[in-house]
Motif scaffolding. Structure first.
Motif, short mmCIF file in Angstrom:
data_model
loop_
_atom_site.label_atom_id
_atom_site.label_comp_id
_atom_site.label_asym_id
_atom_site.label_seq_id
_atom_site.Cartn_x
_atom_site.Cartn_y
_atom_site.Cartn_z
N MET A 1 -32.33 -23.31 33.64
CA MET A 1 -31.54 -24.34 33.00
C MET A 1 -32.29 -25.66 32.87
SD MET A 1 -28.71 -22.94 32.17
CE MET A 1 -27.70 -24.36 31.77
N ASN A 2 -33.41 -25.82 33.59
CA ASN A 2 -34.19 -27.06 33.53
C ASN A 2 -35.67 -26.71 33.41
OD1 ASN A 2 -32.01 -29.17 34.16
ND2 ASN A 2 -31.80 -27.75 35.87
N THR B 1 -32.35 -32.26 36.36
CA THR B 1 -31.35 -31.36 36.94
C THR B 1 -30.07 -31.29 36.11
OG1 THR B 1 -30.46 -33.17 38.30
CG2 THR B 1 -32.19 -31.78 39.28
N SER B 2 -30.08 -31.89 34.91
CA SER B 2 -28.84 -31.96 34.13
C SER B 2 -28.45 -30.62 33.51
CB SER B 2 -29.00 -33.00 33.01
OG SER B 2 -29.96 -32.56 32.05
N GLY B 3 -29.44 -29.75 33.31
CA GLY B 3 -29.16 -28.46 32.67
C GLY B 3 -29.08 -28.54 31.16
N GLU B 4 -29.25 -29.72 30.57
CA GLU B 4 -29.14 -29.87 29.12
C GLU B 4 -30.25 -29.12 28.38
OE1 GLU B 4 -26.80 -31.17 27.24
OE2 GLU B 4 -25.59 -31.57 29.04
N GLU B 5 -31.44 -29.06 29.00
CA GLU B 5 -32.55 -28.34 28.35
C GLU B 5 -32.21 -26.84 28.22
OE1 GLU B 5 -36.55 -30.71 29.63
OE2 GLU B 5 -35.50 -29.61 31.20
N GLY B 6 -31.68 -26.28 29.31
CA GLY B 6 -31.31 -24.87 29.27
C GLY B 6 -30.17 -24.60 28.30
N LYS B 7 -29.24 -25.51 28.25
CA LYS B 7 -28.12 -25.38 27.32
C LYS B 7 -28.61 -25.40 25.87
CE LYS B 7 -23.69 -27.65 26.29
NZ LYS B 7 -22.78 -28.77 26.68
N SER B 8 -29.53 -26.31 25.57
CA SER B 8 -30.08 -26.41 24.22
C SER B 8 -30.82 -25.13 23.84
CB SER B 8 -31.01 -27.62 24.13
OG SER B 8 -31.65 -27.65 22.87
N LEU B 9 -31.64 -24.62 24.76
CA LEU B 9 -32.40 -23.39 24.49
C LEU B 9 -31.45 -22.23 24.24
CD1 LEU B 9 -34.96 -21.69 24.34
CD2 LEU B 9 -34.89 -21.51 26.85
N PHE B 10 -30.41 -22.12 25.05
CA PHE B 10 -29.46 -21.02 24.89
C PHE B 10 -28.84 -21.02 23.50
CE2 PHE B 10 -25.01 -19.67 24.94
CZ PHE B 10 -25.16 -18.34 25.31
N TYR B 11 -28.38 -22.19 23.05
CA TYR B 11 -27.71 -22.25 21.74
C TYR B 11 -28.69 -22.02 20.60
CZ TYR B 11 -23.24 -23.63 23.72
OH TYR B 11 -22.03 -23.63 24.40
N THR C 1 -29.86 -20.02 37.84
CA THR C 1 -29.43 -21.39 38.07
C THR C 1 -29.53 -21.80 39.53
OG1 THR C 1 -27.11 -20.91 38.59
CG2 THR C 1 -27.71 -21.01 36.27
N ALA C 2 -29.66 -23.11 39.71
CA ALA C 2 -29.44 -23.72 41.03
C ALA C 2 -27.96 -24.08 41.11
CB ALA C 2 -30.30 -24.97 41.18
N TRP C 3 -27.50 -24.41 42.29
CA TRP C 3 -26.07 -24.65 42.45
C TRP C 3 -25.59 -25.80 41.57
CZ3 TRP C 3 -24.26 -29.37 44.15
CH2 TRP C 3 -25.19 -30.23 44.72
N THR C 4 -26.49 -26.77 41.28
CA THR C 4 -26.09 -27.92 40.45
C THR C 4 -25.84 -27.51 38.99
OG1 THR C 4 -28.44 -28.41 40.16
CG2 THR C 4 -27.25 -29.63 41.86
N ASP C 5 -26.35 -26.31 38.60
CA ASP C 5 -26.19 -25.87 37.21
C ASP C 5 -25.00 -24.94 37.03
OD1 ASP C 5 -28.65 -27.14 36.67
OD2 ASP C 5 -29.74 -25.36 37.33
N LEU C 6 -24.28 -24.67 38.10
CA LEU C 6 -23.27 -23.61 38.05
C LEU C 6 -22.19 -23.88 37.01
CD1 LEU C 6 -22.33 -20.97 39.21
CD2 LEU C 6 -21.12 -22.22 41.00
#
Length: 471
Positions: A53-54, A60-70, A85-90
């Motif tokens: 996710m990062n 640690t925001s997970g926005e990079e992983g979210k962008s890649l997924f979409y 994921t790490a727990w912060t990305d759950l």
């Protein structure tokens, strides 16, 4: 072998997951870059993705992983994606699962659980993976290629299968067949299939394009001519009906046959009798006639340009060939036929399937020839096909359609103006771009393009030949 793509910014994670999956028989591709990951998904047709996710340090925001997924979902909606994921990305992982991600695993992961999840997705088909889709497509292509070897056709669509089935069925009789469809859609191939599947397959099969011959020579071409029958006829000429005796005659662009030629053709179909130009001797022939047209013959009948009795004599069975845009399942089999085993990106495939193909199979073949010459190696991308749709710089304003009336026509078939008004309205000579645009807009229907420029069909054909425009 199924390809698994792993995207993570930690080399130790990439190494551990690679070892685990390779032991279980998977081909593993790894990258730390989301941009590189998108390139792999587009070009390598991976079976499944495991993504972090990062990807940037201290992020640690997970926005990079979210962008890649979409981005991956937009390119290939059926690609299974497992989030690591790490727990912060759950919380974001759960959001992406709702959006289509197949699962998420927390760090550190359970090896056996991860292997079982991947096995279920890839081997048991609990999700429609890109590789499974490709395998099904390859099966269809293989089937189409087998049929192509037997019939000379390449197809995979149900629409074309119906036409082929009917063509094979009518081939068993000797009735006349009319094949209709836009330019470049494969009418000649269907005619060849009928001949090949008939009892006349060892007899002459002669083709003539009625639209490519000057009007004053079509009758001589079809029925023959005696010496001196017309200027330049220094010796007797055998017509195509004589040459095809006992076999099949394919009359392409039948809508362009002059009215006098239509009358003689009707007589041949009714009685098997005809006369050479300049002769009073009646000859006989037994020929099966297959005709084809891209024009609306019923409209031509209404306007007095085509004989209604001839139409029904030719059209005992009509085979209506769908345009390529109406049988998109044929596009990729045709591309593979033209390009062999060249690798085509997912983005290129999507572009090919989205293109309107106004020029039908002929346009697709030309696009593939361009790729073969200009990019003989490497993965083929959308830009390599140089599809013209949306290129405003290549579009021109079409000429105004002349008003119907008693038009005065020059020796080339060009409309000069209406005699009823007493004026001479000059119609600009169309250039190559004008003609190409009109052919696209009218889907290659010669009658409509000719009408747009105030030309006769024969005059339009001469201009298309002059500019090297296929029709």
């Amino acid at each position: 072998m199924d390809k698994i793509l792993i995207v993570d910014d930690t080399p130790a994670v990439l190494q551990a997951l690679s070892l685990l999956l390779e032991i279980h028989g998977y081909e593993v591709i790894t990258t730390t870059s989301p941009q590189q990951a998108m390139q792999y998904v587009n070009q390598l047709r991976v079976s499944l993705v495991i993504q972090d996710m990062n990807f940037t340090g201290d992020t640690t925001s997970g926005e990079e992983g979210k962008s890649l997924f979409y981005q991956m979902r937009e390119l290939n909606p059926h690609l299974p994606v497992i989030l690591i994921t790490a727990w912060t990305d759950l919380e974001q992982a759960i959001e992406l699962v709702k959006a289509g991600a197949v699962d998420y695993i927390a760090k550190p992961w359970d090896d056996q659980k991860l292997v079982n999840t991947i096995a279920n997705l890839v081997a048991l088909g609990k999700a429609t993976t890109a590789s499974a889709k490709l395998e099904r497509q390859q099966d269809v292509i293989a089937k189409a290629q087998n049929q192509a070897e037997a019939t000379g056709l390449v197809f995979a669509s149900a629409n074309m299968q119906r036409v082929v089935d009917m063509a094979v069925q009518v081939a068993k009789s000797d009735i006349s067949v009319l094949i209709t469809g836009a330019n470049g859609s494969g009418k000649e191939k269907i005619a060849e299939l009928i001949q090949q599947s008939s009892t006349l397959n060892t007899q002459p099969f002669i083709k003539v394009n009625c639209g490519a011959l000057p009007a004053d020579l079509i009758e001589a071409e079809l029925f023959g001519a005696e010496a001196g029958a017309y200027t330049g006829a220094n010796k007797a000429r055998v017509g195509l009906f004589e040459a095809a005796d006992g076999g099949t005659l394919f009359l392409d662009e039948i809508g362009n046959l002059p009215y006098s030629g239509q009358t003689k053709l009707l007589r041949v179909l009714q009685t098997g009798e005809f006369q050479r130009l300049g002769s009073v001797k009646t000859l006989t022939t037994k020929v099966r006639v297959i005709s084809a047209t891209n024009s609306d013959l019923l409209q031509a009948i209404a306007s007095g340009e085509f004989r209604e009795d001839l139409y029904y004599r030719l059209n005992v069975i009509e085979l209506a060939l769908p345009a390529l845009a109406e049988r998109l399942d044929d596009v990729m089999p045709l591309v593979q036929h033209f390009l062999g085993d060249r690798q085509i990106s997912i983005a290129a495939e999507k572009a090919l399937l989205a293109h309107p193909w106004y020029g039908n199979v002929r346009e697709l073949e030309n696009a593939c020839k361009r790729v073969s010459v200009l990019k003989p190696e490497g993965v083929i991308e959308p830009s390599d096909f140089a599809l013209l749709e949306g290129r405003s710089d290549l579009l021109v304003t079409p000429q105004a359609t002349p008003t119907a009336g008693n038009n005065r026509v020059d020796m080339n078939g060009k409309t000069l103006g209406e005699l009823s008004t007493g004026s001479t309205k000059s119609v600009a000579e169309p250039n190559k771009a004008d003609l190409e645009t009109a052919m696209r807009e009218h889907h290659g229907v010669i009658a409509k393009v000719a009408r747009q420029f105030g030309l006769s069909r024969q005059a339009l054909y001469r201009r298309l030949d002059k500019h090297g425009i296929e029709y």
